[in-house]
Each structure stands twice: as structure tokens, then as C-alpha cells.
Scaffold this active site. Structure first.
Site, mmCIF file in Angstrom:
data_model
loop_
_atom_site.group_PDB
_atom_site.id
_atom_site.type_symbol
_atom_site.label_atom_id
_atom_site.label_comp_id
_atom_site.label_asym_id
_atom_site.label_seq_id
_atom_site.Cartn_x
_atom_site.Cartn_y
_atom_site.Cartn_z
ATOM 1 N N TYR A 144 76.708 27.121 14.462
ATOM 2 C CA TYR A 144 75.632 27.791 15.189
ATOM 3 C C TYR A 144 76.200 28.849 16.127
ATOM 4 C CZ TYR A 144 71.856 28.744 18.435
ATOM 5 O OH TYR A 144 70.924 29.381 19.212
ATOM 6 N N ARG A 151 75.319 37.543 14.536
ATOM 7 C CA ARG A 151 74.018 38.156 14.838
ATOM 8 C C ARG A 151 74.153 39.142 15.996
ATOM 9 N NH1 ARG A 151 69.111 34.284 16.702
ATOM 10 N NH2 ARG A 151 70.747 33.589 18.134
ATOM 11 N N TYR A 203 72.902 32.312 29.092
ATOM 12 C CA TYR A 203 73.557 31.006 29.067
ATOM 13 C C TYR A 203 75.029 31.136 29.465
ATOM 14 C CZ TYR A 203 69.872 28.327 26.645
ATOM 15 O OH TYR A 203 68.723 27.665 26.316
ATOM 16 N N ARG A 216 62.010 33.386 24.784
ATOM 17 C CA ARG A 216 61.334 32.082 24.649
ATOM 18 C C ARG A 216 60.010 32.201 23.897
ATOM 19 N NH1 ARG A 216 65.439 28.564 25.509
ATOM 20 N NH2 ARG A 216 66.457 29.002 27.478
ATOM 21 N N GLU A 323 62.896 19.418 18.099
ATOM 22 C CA GLU A 323 62.536 20.754 18.562
ATOM 23 C C GLU A 323 61.157 21.089 18.012
ATOM 24 O OE1 GLU A 323 65.600 23.851 18.689
ATOM 25 O OE2 GLU A 323 64.275 25.113 17.471
#
Length: 329
Positions: A144, A151, A203, A216, A323
Site C-alpha cells: 500500500y 501514485r 500524515y 475525505r 472500512e
């Protein structure tokens, strides 16, 4: 199938009808869930994601446009669009990159970013990322984190700034291949952040060398009809995972969803009073054995009529067990 007048250029719902017509000129996308990824350049409106449903039958996800769609396939990207909205996807074989998800992600995003802009839909509104083995470690990063790195490189070249990042999901699948699909528009949406959480873009470095690149939620004002596209939402407050048991994590997710709906403003709050009033909820469950307890707890919180499906999928952190993403569309 009759097509009612829409106040937005598309609606997104779980398709509960037993059968669908083979051809429908208003179908922007039809997304199934199963054991493997399937796409067909000759039929770019239809795809299958390798996420096994945990309750049968699981209805497909139907994107229905207010006008006939145009379809095509360009540089590995399948797409369909109307005058206002574009759906597109790319499926990348990691074997072409020696199983390097970092390079595969960069390749996929380079192509989809070029195609949606070339087609005249420069604004990403919502994006979904699915690939296997999220937590397998390679060269000091889990897959991940490596995906986020690839990306990020592609986004930097556009460039796509923090304030333009779309809502997103990244979930681990059961089959090979990096499958990305997206919704884009002629005009931008509004990025919504959760006041209970640190923006993923900020983060701390311990979550990876490059931060996850998403908002979000995205609020999109279509003519006379707002849409809300909520990212995959987990039991995170600030930037920390909270709780170790799945049901307490679920309670925290519901609170995060409620907070996002409130943060979206009056246009949404007047129509979506609780997460149960969203048009669609997808619940990603890490351990199949937790499904029954999750479903019972969610139905107690949101009611049995909430439009929910449950899918077996890995979540982006080792300590996250469930999730949920949602749409009001």
C-alpha cells in the site's frame, strides 16, 4: 427501462432488479463484485472487481445517466461519458512491471490522468483503487505504501495539488491486477475534510514516504442536485487507529461518517440526516468471520433499509478490521 428526469447528470444505486436489459444507452457504468477482475474494452461500461460479496445475492452498482452515453477505449483506459460526467477504468497487469506495485501505480495514473483530461473532463471527483496483498512487504515498504509512492509521482507531474485531490478508496482484493476506476467532471467539486481527522495528505512519515493522496470526501454541486462522495472511512481519529476490536472500530466509523455529512454543509444535511440516508454504503470486511456481527451492529445503528453491501477486502493498515465508503448520488 424507463429513465426518470434527473436533476443531476447521473445517479448511482445498487441495482436490485433481477435482470437488466443487455443494452441501455443511459448506462454509464455497471460494476459487479466477484472472485476476479474482469474488464472488456469492447464493453467499457461493465466491469467486475475481485471483491467477493459476503452475503448473496450482492446487487451490482449501477451508474445511470440522464442522457445517452458515448463509450471508448484509449491508451488502456476504458470509458463512458455524457456531456457532464465521465466514468473510466484501467486494469494493469503487475507482471508487466516485475510485480512492482510502485511502478504499476505510476503507469496506471499517468494514463488515466492523461485520458480524462484529453476527453475534456479535467476534474477528478471520486476514484477507487483495488489490488492484492496490501500488506506484503517489499524493500522496507508494504505494498500500500509503495502504491502511494507511485501514485504520488504521477500526480506531481500533472500537477494535482492538495486542494484538488478527489475522494478515494484503496482496498486489497483476492486476485491479481491493479484495477482503478473513477468519476470525473467538467467542473470541480469541493474537497471536504473531517474535523476529527488529520488530512491524509499531512500524515506523519511513519505511514509511508509519500502521504496517501485523497480527500475525505468530495461535494459536487450538479445542477439543482448536490452529490457527496465519501472516501473509504476507517476507525481513525487524528491520524491514529483507534480500538482493536471490530465492533468498536465500526462505531468510530459511523461517527466519522456522521461528522463528514455535517461538514458537507446544509445542502447535504437537509437530505442526508444520517449515514443510513446515503444512496449507497460499501462495507469492506477484513475477516469474513466478523461479517455477521458487523451487519447486526450496522443495522442496529442505521436501520435495516440502509442500502449496504458487504465485501471481503483488506484495509490499508494492519490494525484496521473494517472500512466503509458512502455516496449520496
Amino acid at each position: 427501462m424507463a429513465h426518470p428526469l434527473h436533476s443531476a447528470p447521473l445517479t448511482i444505486r445498487f441495482q436490485q432488479e433481477v435482470t437488466l436489459p443487455e443494452q441501455d444507452p443511459h448506462r454509464l457504468a455497471l460494476i459487479h463484485f466477484g472472485q476476479e477482475n474482469r474488464v472488456d474494452p469492447a464493453d467499457p461500461v461493465t466491469l467486475t472487481v475481485a471483491l467477493p460479496p459476503l452475503a448473496a445475492p450482492a446487487p451490482p452498482e449501477l451508474w445511470l445517466a440522464d442522457q445517452p452515453v458515448t463509450t471508448g477505449f484509449e491508451d488502456g483506459v476504458g470509458y463512458s461519458h455524457t456531456d457532464q460526467a465521465l466514468f473510466g477504468w484501467i486494469l494493469v497487469n503487475e507482471g508487466d512491471f516485475d510485480q512492482d506495485i510502485n511502478q504499476a501505480a505510476e503507469y496506471a495514473y499517468d494514463r488515466l490522468l492523461a485520458v480524462h483530461r484529453n476527453l475534456g473532463f479535467p476534474h477528478l471527483l471520486r476514484i477507487w483503487n483495488y489490488f492484492p496483498d496490501l500488506h506484503q512487504e517489499v524493500d522496507g515498504l508494504d505494498r500500500y505504501q509503495a502504491f502511494c509512492l507511485g501514485r504520488h509521482r504521477a500526480l506531481e507531474r500533472v500537477p494535482l495539488t492538495e486542494g484538488e485531490l478527489p475522494a478515494a478508496t484503496a482496498i486489497g482484493t483476492t486476485a491479481p491486477g491493479l484495477l482503478v476506476y473513477f468519476l470525473a467532471g467538467r467542473t470541480p467539486g469541493i474537497q471536504i475534510e473531517n474535523p476529527r481527522q488529520v488530512s491524509a495528505f499531512h500524515y506523519p512519515r511513519r505511514y509511508g514516504p509519500k502521504s496517501p493522496s485523497f480527500s475525505r470526501a468530495t461535494l459536487k454541486h450538479w445542477p439543482d442536485q448536490p452529490h457527496l462522495y465519501i472516501s473509504g472511512t476507517a476507525s481513525i481519529v487524528g491520524h491514529e487507529t483507534l480500538h482493536t476490536d471490530v465492533l468498536t472500530q465500526l462505531d468510530e466509523i459511523i461517527e466519522n461518517l456522521r461528522t463528514l455529512i455535517q461538514a458537507a454543509g446544509d445542502d447535504i444535511r437537509h437530505q442526508v440526516h444520517t449515514p443510513g440516508h446515503l444512496s449507497m454504503l460499501k462495507v469492506y470486511v477484513r475477516h469474513e468471520a466478523d461479517h455477521a456481527a458487523i451487519q447486526a451492529r450496522l443495522e442496529a445503528a442505521l436501520g435495516t433499509q440502509a442500502p449496504v453491501i458487504y465485501l471481503r477486502g483488506d484495509v490499508c493498515r494492519h490494525d484496521l478490521l473494517v472500512e466503509i465508503e458512502g455516496l449520496y448520488a
